[in-house]
Design a protein around this motif. Structure first.
Motif, PDB file in Angstrom:
ATOM      1  N   PRO A   1     -45.177-107.354 -81.759  1.00  0.00           N
ATOM      2  CA  PRO A   1     -44.632-108.554 -81.129  1.00  0.00           C
ATOM      3  C   PRO A   1     -43.126-108.678 -81.312  1.00  0.00           C
ATOM      4  N   GLU A   2     -42.645-108.532 -82.559  1.00  0.00           N
ATOM      5  CA  GLU A   2     -41.204-108.676 -82.798  1.00  0.00           C
ATOM      6  C   GLU A   2     -40.429-107.576 -82.075  1.00  0.00           C
ATOM      7  N   GLN A   3     -40.968-106.352 -82.202  1.00  0.00           N
ATOM      8  CA  GLN A   3     -40.239-105.209 -81.649  1.00  0.00           C
ATOM      9  C   GLN A   3     -40.073-105.332 -80.144  1.00  0.00           C
ATOM     10  N   LEU A   4     -41.144-105.769 -79.486  1.00  0.00           N
ATOM     11  CA  LEU A   4     -41.086-105.786 -78.031  1.00  0.00           C
ATOM     12  C   LEU A   4     -40.220-106.922 -77.508  1.00  0.00           C
ATOM     13  N   LYS A   5     -39.908-107.868 -78.386  1.00  0.00           N
ATOM     14  CA  LYS A   5     -39.019-108.949 -77.956  1.00  0.00           C
ATOM     15  C   LYS A   5     -37.580-108.446 -77.842  1.00  0.00           C
ATOM     16  N   ALA A   6     -37.313-107.316 -78.459  1.00  0.00           N
ATOM     17  CA  ALA A   6     -35.959-106.774 -78.401  1.00  0.00           C
ATOM     18  C   ALA A   6     -35.549-106.587 -76.946  1.00  0.00           C
ATOM     19  N   THR A   7     -34.320-106.905 -76.641  1.00  0.00           N
ATOM     20  CA  THR A   7     -33.888-106.894 -75.244  1.00  0.00           C
ATOM     21  C   THR A   7     -33.041-105.672 -74.922  1.00  0.00           C
ATOM     22  N   THR A   8     -33.071-104.666 -75.778  1.00  0.00           N
ATOM     23  CA  THR A   8     -32.281-103.472 -75.502  1.00  0.00           C
ATOM     24  C   THR A   8     -32.800-102.787 -74.238  1.00  0.00           C
ATOM     25  N   VAL A   9     -31.903-102.137 -73.519  1.00  0.00           N
ATOM     26  CA  VAL A   9     -32.275-101.468 -72.279  1.00  0.00           C
ATOM     27  C   VAL A   9     -33.109-100.224 -72.614  1.00  0.00           C
ATOM     28  N   ASP A  10     -34.185-100.041 -71.877  1.00  0.00           N
ATOM     29  CA  ASP A  10     -35.039 -98.870 -72.065  1.00  0.00           C
ATOM     30  C   ASP A  10     -34.354 -97.688 -71.375  1.00  0.00           C
ATOM     31  N   PHE A  11     -33.861 -96.731 -72.178  1.00  0.00           N
ATOM     32  CA  PHE A  11     -33.123 -95.606 -71.560  1.00  0.00           C
ATOM     33  C   PHE A  11     -34.064 -94.571 -70.961  1.00  0.00           C
ATOM     34  N   LEU A  12     -35.390 -94.726 -71.238  1.00  0.00           N
ATOM     35  CA  LEU A  12     -36.355 -93.782 -70.684  1.00  0.00           C
ATOM     36  C   LEU A  12     -37.534 -94.567 -70.086  1.00  0.00           C
ATOM     37  N   PRO A  13     -37.292 -95.251 -68.952  1.00  0.00           N
ATOM     38  CA  PRO A  13     -38.403 -96.013 -68.370  1.00  0.00           C
ATOM     39  C   PRO A  13     -39.494 -95.086 -67.856  1.00  0.00           C
ATOM     40  N   LEU A  14     -40.724 -95.346 -68.271  1.00  0.00           N
ATOM     41  CA  LEU A  14     -41.858 -94.494 -67.892  1.00  0.00           C
ATOM     42  C   LEU A  14     -42.867 -95.304 -67.091  1.00  0.00           C
ATOM     43  N   HIS A  15     -43.402 -94.700 -66.040  1.00  0.00           N
ATOM     44  CA  HIS A  15     -44.425 -95.372 -65.241  1.00  0.00           C
ATOM     45  C   HIS A  15     -45.829 -94.935 -65.642  1.00  0.00           C
ATOM     46  N   GLY A  16     -45.952 -94.327 -66.812  1.00  0.00           N
ATOM     47  CA  GLY A  16     -47.275 -93.910 -67.284  1.00  0.00           C
ATOM     48  C   GLY A  16     -47.410 -92.403 -67.290  1.00  0.00           C
ATOM     49  N   THR A  17     -48.633 -91.949 -67.528  1.00  0.00           N
ATOM     50  CA  THR A  17     -48.919 -90.514 -67.556  1.00  0.00           C
ATOM     51  C   THR A  17     -49.043 -90.011 -66.125  1.00  0.00           C
ATOM     52  N   ASP A  18     -48.332 -88.942 -65.799  1.00  0.00           N
ATOM     53  CA  ASP A  18     -48.454 -88.371 -64.453  1.00  0.00           C
ATOM     54  C   ASP A  18     -49.655 -87.425 -64.404  1.00  0.00           C
ATOM     55  N   TYR A  19     -49.679 -86.462 -65.312  1.00  0.00           N
ATOM     56  CA  TYR A  19     -50.861 -85.606 -65.427  1.00  0.00           C
ATOM     57  C   TYR A  19     -50.892 -84.956 -66.809  1.00  0.00           C
ATOM     58  N   VAL A  20     -52.061 -84.469 -67.171  1.00  0.00           N
ATOM     59  CA  VAL A  20     -52.232 -83.698 -68.406  1.00  0.00           C
ATOM     60  C   VAL A  20     -52.597 -82.281 -67.986  1.00  0.00           C
ATOM     61  N   GLU A  21     -51.819 -81.306 -68.457  1.00  0.00           N
ATOM     62  CA  GLU A  21     -52.109 -79.911 -68.108  1.00  0.00           C
ATOM     63  C   GLU A  21     -52.633 -79.164 -69.321  1.00  0.00           C
ATOM     64  N   PHE A  22     -53.752 -78.482 -69.099  1.00  0.00           N
ATOM     65  CA  PHE A  22     -54.408 -77.702 -70.141  1.00  0.00           C
ATOM     66  C   PHE A  22     -54.202 -76.226 -69.842  1.00  0.00           C
ATOM     67  N   TYR A  23     -53.879 -75.443 -70.864  1.00  0.00           N
ATOM     68  CA  TYR A  23     -53.951 -73.996 -70.748  1.00  0.00           C
ATOM     69  C   TYR A  23     -55.347 -73.590 -71.208  1.00  0.00           C
ATOM     70  N   VAL A  24     -56.069 -72.918 -70.353  1.00  0.00           N
ATOM     71  CA  VAL A  24     -57.464 -72.575 -70.658  1.00  0.00           C
ATOM     72  C   VAL A  24     -57.731 -71.112 -70.331  1.00  0.00           C
ATOM     73  N   GLY A  25     -58.783 -70.569 -70.932  1.00  0.00           N
ATOM     74  CA  GLY A  25     -59.112 -69.158 -70.751  1.00  0.00           C
ATOM     75  C   GLY A  25     -59.668 -68.841 -69.373  1.00  0.00           C
ATOM     76  N   ASN A  26     -60.277 -69.838 -68.742  1.00  0.00           N
ATOM     77  CA  ASN A  26     -60.905 -69.583 -67.447  1.00  0.00           C
ATOM     78  C   ASN A  26     -60.887 -70.876 -66.637  1.00  0.00           C
ATOM     79  N   ALA A  27     -59.804 -71.065 -65.894  1.00  0.00           N
ATOM     80  CA  ALA A  27     -59.593 -72.354 -65.223  1.00  0.00           C
ATOM     81  C   ALA A  27     -60.645 -72.633 -64.159  1.00  0.00           C
ATOM     82  N   LYS A  28     -61.154 -71.588 -63.528  1.00  0.00           N
ATOM     83  CA  LYS A  28     -62.178 -71.792 -62.506  1.00  0.00           C
ATOM     84  C   LYS A  28     -63.407 -72.459 -63.120  1.00  0.00           C
TER      85      LYS A  28
END
Ligand code: FE2
Length: 376
Positions: free
Chosen positions: A7-34
């Motif tokens: 609660p206290e931290q989020l009240k801080a009014t500093t500008v977010d230098f890295l605004p994120l709109h959420g997770t775009d995708y998660v990529e897995f390296y796998v042995g057999n993608a098919k």
């Protein structure tokens, strides 16, 4: 002990230098993608979305993109030896390589983070096709894991330039999975605080919750955890490190088998956890088992809930409450043969926390599995 500082931290009014709109995708390296794509479609209810491989001009790897609601996974496999992807799989087994974040400006995201000490993985690059352009860049995080910054505001293709639509006549129904709620990283001894500092300094995240080894310990083993959140709360990365106990911490077992730091679990939100878990079980997904005794007293701890207790008991769904509401959660067994990555399914009903009240029951269950593998 648990400390909550949001609660206290989020009240801080500093500008977010890295605004994120959420997770775009998660990529897995796998042995057999098919085969992996078939598994995630069949068992978890993803749909085919896009494909890149030799037929589209990519000679050394194949990627399948699958989607369910706002959840996008990319499954990538190498076609040859002696390359970064093949080496990654040899060392880590199947696992998460990219936690890709949606940004307004991928060039600025790269500049802001690298000037604050982030190690570049990919300088900003523009990918174009007839549907517009995607700009992406990236920085390294713990282990060999990478955060890509994806800017797709000028793109209306199916996924990304270089990919073609993957049309399939095999379209299993979805299971109600919605989006990534949080992604947890396991890091080495004494590495939690350095990575907390990385997320604070390089990415402008805040530490919203901390758990020490007294919160997260059983008779045998322990871990510590700090939850990092970006400014708008869309992206949350808890960081775990092992702690000393009588026996081996579950985080240590992970580090042994993953051969280093990496993503421990991806938590996926659902709007109806009972229906989602019933369906996942029907399709063969295995979950950690919780003793029936947990349900004898759980309502004394969490109070009244909307759901009937019986289906929660039958499915092994855990319940916890904080000041803002409650949450329902359950954890799969590892999704690979190595005891590494697993999924959490979570339904939040107001609660913004992570199920502290369930840690003991959960970790005892994890330890029973760890013991069966001979690694406790
Ligand atoms: Fe979690």
């Amino acid at each position: 002990m648990e400390t909550m500082t949001m609660p206290e931290q989020l009240k801080a009014t500093t500008v977010d230098f890295l605004p994120l709109h959420g997770t775009d995708y998660v990529e897995f390296y796998v042995g057999n993608a098919k085969q992996a794509a078939h598994f995630y479609k069949t068992a978890f209810g993803f749909q085919s979305l896009a494909y890149a491989g030799p037929e589209t001009g990519v000679k050394d790897k194949v990627s399948y993109v699958i989607r369910q609601n706002k959840l996008t996974f990319v499954l990538t496999t190498p076609l040859r030896i002696n390359n970064e992807i093949a080496d990654h799989i040899y060392k880590h087994g199947d696992g998460v390589k990219f936690l890709s974040l949606k940004v307004e400006d991928a060039t600025d995201a790269w500049e802001q983070t690298t000037k604050r000490g982030g190690k570049s993985f990919l300088e900003p690059v523009t990918l174009k096709d007839d549907n517009g352009e995607v700009i992406m860049s990236g920085i390294h995080t713990y282990g060999e894991t990478v955060h890509l910054f994806i800017e797709r505001k000028n793109y209306n293709g199916i996924f990304m330039p270089g990919f073609v639509e993957w049309k399939s006549e095999y379209n299993p129904t979805d299971t109600g999975l919605q989006y990534v709620d949080h992604c947890v990283g396991n890091v080495g001894w004494n590495q939690m605080n350095p990575w907390v500092k990385f997320y604070e300094d390089v990415m402008g995240f805040r530490n919203i919750l901390s758990f020490d080894d007294k919160d997260i310990s059983t008779e045998y083993s322990a871990l510590m955890s700090k939850v990092m959140s970006n400014g708008n709360g869309y992206v949350k990365f808890p960081i775990n490190e092992p702690a000393e106990g009588k026996k081996k911490s579950q985080v240590e077992e992970y580090l042994d088998f993953y051969n280093g730091e990496g993503v421990q679990h991806v938590a996926i939100a659902t709007k109806n956890i009972i229906e989602t878990v019933q369906e996942l079980k029907r399709r063969g997904i295995e979950f950690l088992k919780i003793p029936g005794s947990y349900y004898d007293t759980v309502l004394d701890r969490v109070g009244t809930i909307d759901e009937d207790l019986q289906p929660l008991r039958e499915l092994g769904i855990l319940i916890d409450r904080d000041d803002e509401g409650y949450l329902l959660q359950i954890f799969t067994k590892p999704l690979e043969d190595r005891p590494t990555l697993f999924f959490e399914i979570i339904q939040r009903k107001g609660a913004k926390s992570f199920g502290k009240g369930n840690f003991k029951a959960l970790f005892e269950s994890l330890e029973r599995e760890q013991d069966l593998r001979g690694n406790l």
